[in-house]
Design a protein around this motif. Structure first.
Motif, PDB file in Angstrom:
ATOM      1  N   GLU A   1       4.141  13.513  -4.350  1.00 20.94           N
ATOM      2  CA  GLU A   1       5.310  12.861  -4.937  1.00 20.94           C
ATOM      3  C   GLU A   1       4.925  11.969  -6.107  1.00 20.94           C
ATOM      4  N   GLY A   2       4.018  12.425  -6.906  1.00 17.56           N
ATOM      5  CA  GLY A   2       3.616  11.650  -8.071  1.00 17.56           C
ATOM      6  C   GLY A   2       4.671  11.674  -9.157  1.00 17.56           C
ATOM      7  N   ARG A   3       4.751  10.559  -9.898  1.00 18.58           N
ATOM      8  CA  ARG A   3       5.704  10.471 -11.008  1.00 18.58           C
ATOM      9  C   ARG A   3       5.019   9.818 -12.191  1.00 18.58           C
ATOM     10  N   VAL A   4       5.483  10.172 -13.376  1.00 14.69           N
ATOM     11  CA  VAL A   4       4.990   9.509 -14.583  1.00 14.69           C
ATOM     12  C   VAL A   4       5.897   8.316 -14.829  1.00 14.69           C
ATOM     13  N   THR A   5       5.314   7.129 -14.985  1.00 12.25           N
ATOM     14  CA  THR A   5       6.140   5.926 -15.107  1.00 12.25           C
ATOM     15  C   THR A   5       5.738   5.096 -16.326  1.00 12.25           C
ATOM     16  N   ALA A   6       6.689   4.306 -16.795  1.00 11.40           N
ATOM     17  CA  ALA A   6       6.389   3.381 -17.892  1.00 11.40           C
ATOM     18  C   ALA A   6       5.778   2.111 -17.301  1.00 11.40           C
ATOM     19  N   LEU A   7       5.039   1.393 -18.139  1.00  8.18           N
ATOM     20  CA  LEU A   7       4.470   0.142 -17.655  1.00  8.18           C
ATOM     21  C   LEU A   7       5.569  -0.905 -17.479  1.00  8.18           C
ATOM     22  N   THR A   8       5.392  -1.753 -16.508  1.00  4.90           N
ATOM     23  CA  THR A   8       6.349  -2.839 -16.288  1.00  4.90           C
ATOM     24  C   THR A   8       5.676  -4.149 -16.671  1.00  4.90           C
ATOM     25  N   PRO A   9       6.468  -5.205 -16.886  1.00  5.39           N
ATOM     26  CA  PRO A   9       5.854  -6.485 -17.276  1.00  5.39           C
ATOM     27  C   PRO A   9       4.806  -6.875 -16.247  1.00  5.39           C
TER      28      PRO A   9
ATOM     29  N   ASN B   1       5.174  19.149 -10.670  1.00  9.65           N
ATOM     30  CA  ASN B   1       5.095  19.437  -9.233  1.00  9.65           C
ATOM     31  C   ASN B   1       4.751  18.234  -8.358  1.00  9.65           C
ATOM     32  N   GLY B   2       4.432  17.099  -8.969  1.00 14.14           N
ATOM     33  CA  GLY B   2       4.201  15.879  -8.195  1.00 14.14           C
ATOM     34  C   GLY B   2       2.847  15.779  -7.518  1.00 14.14           C
ATOM     35  N   ALA B   3       2.060  16.868  -7.520  1.00 11.49           N
ATOM     36  CA  ALA B   3       0.764  16.814  -6.814  1.00 11.49           C
ATOM     37  C   ALA B   3      -0.204  15.910  -7.580  1.00 11.49           C
ATOM     38  N   ILE B   4      -0.833  14.976  -6.860  1.00  9.39           N
ATOM     39  CA  ILE B   4      -1.757  14.052  -7.511  1.00  9.39           C
ATOM     40  C   ILE B   4      -2.854  13.644  -6.523  1.00  9.39           C
ATOM     41  N   ALA B   5      -4.071  13.505  -7.055  1.00  6.11           N
ATOM     42  CA  ALA B   5      -5.194  13.017  -6.257  1.00  6.11           C
ATOM     43  C   ALA B   5      -5.871  11.933  -7.076  1.00  6.11           C
TER      44      ALA B   5
ATOM     45  N   ARG C   1       3.334   7.717  -3.730  1.00  8.54           N
ATOM     46  CA  ARG C   1       3.254   7.174  -2.380  1.00  8.54           C
ATOM     47  C   ARG C   1       2.188   7.974  -1.654  1.00  8.54           C
ATOM     48  N   PRO C   2       1.062   7.365  -1.333  1.00  6.10           N
ATOM     49  CA  PRO C   2      -0.033   8.139  -0.730  1.00  6.10           C
ATOM     50  C   PRO C   2       0.395   8.748   0.604  1.00  6.10           C
ATOM     51  N   THR C   3       0.171  10.019   0.761  1.00  7.17           N
ATOM     52  CA  THR C   3       0.480  10.677   2.036  1.00  7.17           C
ATOM     53  C   THR C   3      -0.795  11.112   2.740  1.00  7.17           C
ATOM     54  N   ALA C   4      -1.909  10.997   2.070  1.00  4.51           N
ATOM     55  CA  ALA C   4      -3.188  11.305   2.712  1.00  4.51           C
ATOM     56  C   ALA C   4      -4.254  10.440   2.072  1.00  4.51           C
TER      57      ALA C   4
ATOM     58  N   GLY D   1       0.809  -1.214   0.000  1.00  7.27           N
ATOM     59  CA  GLY D   1       0.000   0.000   0.000  1.00  7.27           C
ATOM     60  C   GLY D   1       0.842   1.264   0.000  1.00  7.27           C
ATOM     61  N   ALA D   2       2.142   1.123   0.099  1.00  7.90           N
ATOM     62  CA  ALA D   2       2.995   2.318   0.142  1.00  7.90           C
ATOM     63  C   ALA D   2       3.193   2.915  -1.248  1.00  7.90           C
ATOM     64  N   SER D   3       3.002   2.102  -2.273  1.00  6.66           N
ATOM     65  CA  SER D   3       3.168   2.594  -3.647  1.00  6.66           C
ATOM     66  C   SER D   3       1.917   2.252  -4.467  1.00  6.66           C
ATOM     67  N   VAL D   4       1.385   3.242  -5.121  1.00  5.69           N
ATOM     68  CA  VAL D   4       0.182   3.056  -5.938  1.00  5.69           C
ATOM     69  C   VAL D   4       0.457   3.556  -7.355  1.00  5.69           C
ATOM     70  N   THR D   5       0.069   2.756  -8.336  1.00  2.00           N
ATOM     71  CA  THR D   5       0.188   3.188  -9.738  1.00  2.00           C
ATOM     72  C   THR D   5      -1.183   3.077 -10.401  1.00  2.00           C
TER      73      THR D   5
END
Lengths: 166, 447
Positions: free
Chosen positions: A93-101, A71-75, A145-148, A49-53
């Motif tokens: 702390e949002g980031r744009v990421t590529a898909l993983t297998p 700016n990393g802000a995401i809801a 990483r959800p902070t709220a 639960g510490a990392s959500v995509t």
């Protein structure tokens, strides 16, 4: 102030809910204060639960990607159409990421689960499939990483910090 | 660049089939996303969202009026992104009342009756509508062309030469051209206390003469607020009949129950649309349609019926103001011979209720009209009358110049016919009619 969530922000029930056949929408915000919005197609929860995509179509999420990158802000809001159970996660702390297998399999499983949720409500399969359609190569991830965390199920507790088991 | 879209071409997205999503942000640039219960199309540049709770969305729009909203077409799955600016909150008036009624239907539908309550209508200016890229289904062929239907109905209404015909033709048109098989026409009983049914279509009991209070249910709210009220799901909050009965049963007016003609209506009504009928500034009545299907009436249906009601209001005004045909203003006819057991007609002056034997027939202005007619018949041997003389008759005390007398006469004639009464009103020409009596009458004035 947003309530800060320390360790283990999400319980297993909430994690299962987020990865089930529910509706997911993502918000971001630009420097000019203009919010941006995109509907997501599936979710992956890692590290307990510490990392959500969440997965979004590239073509519909240009502005969201730009602002999250800047700016990393995401809801992200998750809602189950049949029950209105709703929760929202936020992070700076949002980031744009590529898909993983393995991610595409999650997206496919999400489509089937959402279809199973919506068919009994009277929606047709072609309608739901069109709504969730996106070529695999055009999906990107938004990872945070959800902070709220908040419950937003309509009612007196809407907007309150999410508690375990909620 | 995404293609630009006009707001009035995507109104199916605001019917609530697929919830809209709204993104707002606070002063610190933290976004918030919420699913919306209700989006109301206001005009080509504005929509309104329901304000039900003071939540993060509410706090954000007060701090930062810029928002984005995504709506989805339930027909094609097309997604549209709207860029909007919060402008104001309305807590009363036509928009608020129409949204409150609609929300009551939504709340019942989703089991949120006690939870969803409208605190305000948040009005947003829409500055941009973009079709988002993605897969779409072809738009389904429409079941009917509402503009073509409206044109035919409009022509048929223009061809009506009297109110009686206008009422029936309107309801027939709705059935034949719009596929609406449950409808009622109600007229305002000036000075605005209630509405009474003059014609209905598609119900077991016609309910002609039944009344509904101003402000009660979709019909009463539409009349009071002078705005169409449209509900897409069943709700008891805007139901009729039971509330009135309960009120009367609990009050000292329990005796009036005997004088209640039940309002017709579908017991399982799922979609309702009430459209005010007016002539200029004046409200004349309400056109009401309903269906046992959810979401039967769309924004387009509402537009079509508003246009039809406008035509109806004009036609009604013209027909009510029409001069009597000269030849028809004849000398009073002689009393025809009648035989048999006298029919006792009682009149209660407090309410102007008229009873034939023990059966309640009518009250109010229509009751006064009937009582005057039968008095003239018995005491002066008259059976031929003109609308003009009734209008001037001090016994009838019509409310004002715009008295709806013709509509009341239609109501009275229909009520007499429907009850199979031995007293009938028969039209003899424009603005003239005859009282046809098949039995001797014995009049009893009470109170």
């Amino acid at each position: 102030m947003q309530p800060t969530v320390s360790t283990a922000p999400l319980d297993p029930g909430q994690i299962a809910f987020m990865q089930g056949g529910i509706s997911i929408s993502v918000g971001a915000c630009g420097r000019d204060g203009m919010p941006q919005l995109v509907r997501a197609i599936g979710c992956k929860v890692a590290e307990g639960g510490a990392s959500v995509t969440v997965f979004v179509p590239e073509s519909r999420s240009q502005a969201v990607q730009r602002d999250v990158f800047a700016n990393g802000a995401i809801a992200v809001v998750f809602t189950q159409p049949s029950t209105h159970r709703t929760m929202q996660l936020k992070s700076r702390e949002g980031r744009v990421t590529a898909l993983t297998p393995g991610d595409l399999a999650l997206v496919d499983a999400y489509r089937e689960a959402f279809l199973a949720e919506l068919l009994p409500m009277g929606f047709t399969e072609p309608m739901v499939r069109a709504f969730l359609a996106c070529p695999p190569g055009e999906l990107v991830g938004l990872t945070f990483r959800p902070t709220a965390a908040f419950t937003q199920t309509p009612g007196p507790n809407a907007g309150k910090p999410l508690e375990a088991g909620a | 660049m995404s293609p630009r879209v006009r707001l009035d071409t995507i109104r199916e997205c605001f019917e609530g089939v697929i919830p809209a999503v709204l993104a707002t942000s606070d002063r610190d640039g933290m976004p918030n996303v919420s699913y919306l219960t209700q989006v109301q199309y206001v005009d080509r540049e504005h929509v309104a969202l329901s304000y039900q709770f003071f939540n993060k969305t509410r706090a954000n729009i007060l701090a930062n009026p810029q928002v984005k909203m995504i709506v989805v077409s339930p027909q094609t799955a097309a997604q549209y992104q709207l860029t909007m600016q919060f402008q104001r909150t309305e807590t009363s008036g036509a928009l608020f009342e129409s949204m409150r009624a609609k929300l009551a239907g939504i709340a019942s539908h989703v089991g949120m009756c006690g939870v969803f309550q409208l605190l305000g209508s948040d009005v947003f200016r829409v500055t941009d509508v973009a079709l988002l890229p993605g897969e779409r289904l072809p738009a389904p062929a429409g079941e009917r062309n509402l503009l073509a239907a409206l044109r035919v109905c409009s022509e048929r209404l223009q061809g009506c030469r009297d109110l009686d015909r206008l009422f029936d033709e309107t309801l027939r048109c709705l059935d034949e051209k719009f596929g609406i098989d449950h409808a009622m026409l109600l007229m305002l009983d000036a000075p605005g206390a209630s509405l009474y049914t003059v014609a209905s279509h598609g119900y077991t009991d016609s309910g002609i003469g039944s009344e509904i209070a101003m402000g009660e249910g979709v019909i009463g709210v539409a009349a009071r607020m002078r705005t169409p009220i449209r509900i897409g799901h069943m709700t008891t909050e805007y139901g009729y009949g039971r509330a009135i009965r309960a009120q009367l049963e609990d009050s000292a007016r329990a005796g009036e129950l005997a004088e209640q003609i039940p309002l017709p209506g579908l017991p399982g009504s799922r979609s309702q649309l009430a459209v005010p009928i007016s002539a200029g500034e004046r409200t004349l009545g309400v056109l009401y349609v309903e269906s046992d299907q959810d979401l039967r009436f769309t924004y387009d249906d509402e537009d079509a019926l508003v246009a039809l009601a406008a035509q109806f209001g004009l036609a009604m005004t013209v027909l009510q103001g029409a001069a009597p045909e000269p030849a028809a203003v004849a000398a009073p006819a002689q009393l025809p011979v009648t035989a048999g057991e006298p029919l006792v007609i009682r009149h209660f002056s407090a309410t102007d209720s008229v009873f034939f034997g023990d059966d309640y027939l009518i009250k109010g202005v229509a009751g006064r009209v009937l009582w005057s007619l039968v008095q003239d018949y018995v005491q002066r041997g008259r059976s031929a009358f003109t609308n003009r003389e009734l209008r001037l008759d001090p016994r009838i005390r019509l409310p004002d110049v715009n008295d709806n007398l013709e509509a009341r006469l239609v109501l009275l004639a229909r009520r007499l016919a429907e009850r199979n009464c031995p007293v009938r009103i028969e039209k003899t020409g424009r603005g003239t009619f005859r009282l046809a009596v098949q039995r001797p009458l014995a009049l009893v004035a009470v109170g």
